[in-house]
Design an enzyme around this catalytic site. Structure first.
Site, short mmCIF file in Angstrom:
data_model
loop_
_atom_site.label_atom_id
_atom_site.label_comp_id
_atom_site.label_asym_id
_atom_site.label_seq_id
_atom_site.Cartn_x
_atom_site.Cartn_y
_atom_site.Cartn_z
N LYS A 1 0.88 -1.18 0.00
CA LYS A 1 0.00 0.00 0.00
C LYS A 1 0.92 1.23 0.00
O LYS A 1 1.60 1.53 0.98
CB LYS A 1 -0.90 -0.02 1.24
CG LYS A 1 -1.48 1.32 1.69
CD LYS A 1 -2.47 1.92 0.71
CE LYS A 1 -3.08 3.23 1.26
NZ LYS A 1 -2.15 4.37 1.28
N GLU B 1 7.35 -0.44 12.70
CA GLU B 1 8.41 0.56 12.90
C GLU B 1 7.69 1.89 13.10
O GLU B 1 7.20 2.48 12.14
CB GLU B 1 9.33 0.56 11.67
CG GLU B 1 10.66 1.24 11.93
CD GLU B 1 10.66 2.67 11.47
OE1 GLU B 1 10.29 3.54 12.30
OE2 GLU B 1 11.02 2.92 10.31
N CYS C 1 11.86 9.18 11.35
CA CYS C 1 11.53 8.65 12.68
C CYS C 1 12.75 8.61 13.58
O CYS C 1 12.62 8.48 14.80
CB CYS C 1 10.98 7.23 12.56
SG CYS C 1 9.49 7.16 11.63
N GLU D 1 7.02 13.82 19.03
CA GLU D 1 7.91 13.90 17.88
C GLU D 1 7.52 15.14 17.07
O GLU D 1 6.37 15.28 16.66
CB GLU D 1 7.67 12.62 17.04
CG GLU D 1 8.77 12.21 16.16
CD GLU D 1 8.46 10.87 15.50
OE1 GLU D 1 7.29 10.43 15.48
OE2 GLU D 1 9.41 10.27 14.97
#
Ligand code: SIN
Length: 524
Positions: A212, A289, A323, A421
């Site tokens: 996807k 992840e 990330c 974050e």
């Protein structure tokens, strides 16, 4: 830079009238020059070796984050489109799994060669839809290709074990088998590398995949699919589908369809938790992840210049949109002012703009939601006493998705940036006094993906590396990503490893075989 008009669409299937209308509109879109225009796939997904539209004919638009102009459109796949794709992937799996490792290796190697040969075009697509500067996009293509190279070299080396049995006369061994059809859900921040990092090991061990692609950046994944086709990957083994509004229903189908045996997802912790819940209905194997909140610690025994360079590389990579970007920069009080001054000096030299322009070091963020979050983080920190040493504001003159590279000093753990974050070009510098204090604060986070520190004290290097609650540690470096290294987190950053030998195991199941009554002695 934008040299010619929209490229023609390559499709082996009939095109519906709604799509023709959308093509007509797109013909006025200016697109960057590609050496091979047929890599630019619009309104079609790659399923079972064919280029097909969504069964509904619906499409969604993708915009250039630098200019906000229309790039093109991609199919809005539905759950039933996904279900059909999974069926094809399952058929392909039955024969692909029986190729030898050497045969799969050659296919991956061919795909690698094609990615390298088409690196410039892939980089152009990445810059166009993601916004990162062309030099960074070229770096990403190399990084992406290297996953294919690395896993092509692993494919012929899939070994099981022989195990000494505790039952006399028994023989035990294991076979490593491909888990089956895999659903791979990938993010927009590395439109090529996050896909190759998942497909490489999947194909190496004999799985087929349904990818996807992210709604923001579907064109790079579709170009990779075209190269898979040219590499001769058997039909149905690699399928690349797109959706934007239907992302939730597509995710639901991938995570609940019993034919999918494994999901690998890179993205936010919130979405990861949802997918995990959905996967529980059919107990799929999972790799997640997820988000990080990377501590970056500079001890006063560090080489300050090296630490500044490492912090710049880690914090501002892809304008802060990875990330593993440093999210909390802790600097020991004795060198705080020196570090802050040298760091701000480097950031001042950045050139922000359209990633296609020469000399641009940092491009736009992906969309306005990203800009809003970054702005909120800066305003929050400022209101709680942080000092804006550099930047701090949107850059509307460049476009709606640009933000000034920003340096904040006097950060405290009361500020939102300490807990969330930022995913943007804002560096907050936190002073600290002792090793014990900084490691405790660094670990006061529910997530643990990457962590970095700079020190020249060997004992401290071992101590701190062992105490940081993260899946990956960079010591005296701000860059840790490498196809040969295991990438992944602990705590709410997820589980499973990508890249490396460990990445292979994520796509396998271990079958144990016991032979009974074999005896030990030779017969007379
Ligand atoms: C990520 O942002 O999820 C990946 C970054 C990397 O591979 O270095």
């Amino acid at each position: 830079m934008f040299l010619h008009k929209a490229l023609s669409v390559t499709s082996r299937t009939a095109i519906r009238s709604s799509q023709l209308r959308s093509f007509a509109r797109l013909s006025s879109t200016m697109v960057p020059k590609l050496k091979d225009p047929s890599l630019f796939k619009q309104n079609v997904c790659y399923v079972n070796g064919e280029w097909i539209p969504a069964s509904s004919g619906k499409t969604f638009e993708i915009h250039d984050p630098a200019t906000s102009k229309l790039i093109g459109s991609a199919p809005e796949f539905s759950a039933s489109d996904v279900s059909n794709t999974i069926t094809h992937a399952a058929t392909a799996f039955e024969s692909f799994r029986h190729l030898t490792g050497r045969e799969r290796s050659k296919l991956l190697r061919k795909w690698y060669d094609l990615v390298v040969a088409n690196a410039e075009d892939l980089a152009t697509l990445i810059t166009w839809e993601n916004g990162k500067p062309l030099a960074d996009a070229k770096g990403e293509v190399t990084y992406a290709a290297n996953f294919f190279e690395w896993f092509s070299e692993e494919a012929p080396r899939i070994y099981g074990d022989t195990i000494p049995s505790s039952v006399p006369g028994n023989r035990v061994f294991t076979i490593k088998e491909p888990v089956g059809v895999c659903g791979l859900i990938t993010p927009w921040n590395f439109p090529a590398a996050m896909i190759t990092r998942k497909i490489g090991p999947a194909l190496a061990v004999g799985c087929s995949v349904v990818v996807k692609a992210p709604g923001e950046t579907p064109f790079t994944p579709l170009a990779l699919a075209e190269l898979a086709d040219r590499a001769g990957i058997p039909k149905g083994v690699v399928n690349v589908i797109t959706a934007n509004e239907n992302t939730v229903e597509v995710g639901q189908e991938l995570t609940t369809n019993p034919t999918i045996r494994k999901i690998s997802f890179t993205g936010s912790t919130g979405v990861g938790k949802l997918l995990m819940k959905q996967c529980s209905s059919t107990l799929k194997k999972l790799s997640l992840e997820l988000g990080g909140n990377a501590p970056f610690i500079v001890f006063d025994d560090a080489d300050v210049d090296l630490a500044v360079a490492g912090a710049i590389a880690s914090k501002f990579r892809s304008s802060g949109q990875t990330c593993v970007c440093a999210n909390r920069i802790f600097v020991q009080r004795g060198i705080y002012d020196e570090f802050a001054a040298k760091f701000a000096e480097k950031v001042k030299a950045f050139k922000v703009g359209n990633g296609f322009e020469d000399g641009i070091t940092h491009g736009p963020l992906i969309h306005h939601r990203a800009i809003d979050k970054v702005d909120q983080h800066v305003r929050d920190a400022e209101s709680k006493g942080a000092k804006v040493v550099l930047g701090g504001h949107k850059l509307p003159d460049l476009g709606e998705n640009f933000f000034q590279p920003t340096v904040l000093t006097g950060m405290t753990t009361e500020m939102a940036m300490a807990h969330e974050e930022t995913f943007g070009p804002v560096a907050g510098l936190y002073p600290f006094d002792t090793e014990e204090e900084v490691v405790r604060i660094a670990n006061e986070s529910p997530v643990g993906l990457a962590g970095y520190f700079f020190s020249r004290d060997l004992e401290r290097v071992h101590r701190v590396a062992e105490h940081l609650e993260v899946g990956m540690v960079g010591v005296n470096t701000g860059l840790i990503s490498d196809p040969a290294s295991p990438f992944g987190g602990v705590k709410e950053s997820g589980f499973g490893r990508e890249g490396s030998l460990y990445g292979i195991g994520e796509y396998q199941v271990t079958k144990m075989v016991t032979y009974g009554g074999m005896g030990k002695r030779l017969q007379n």
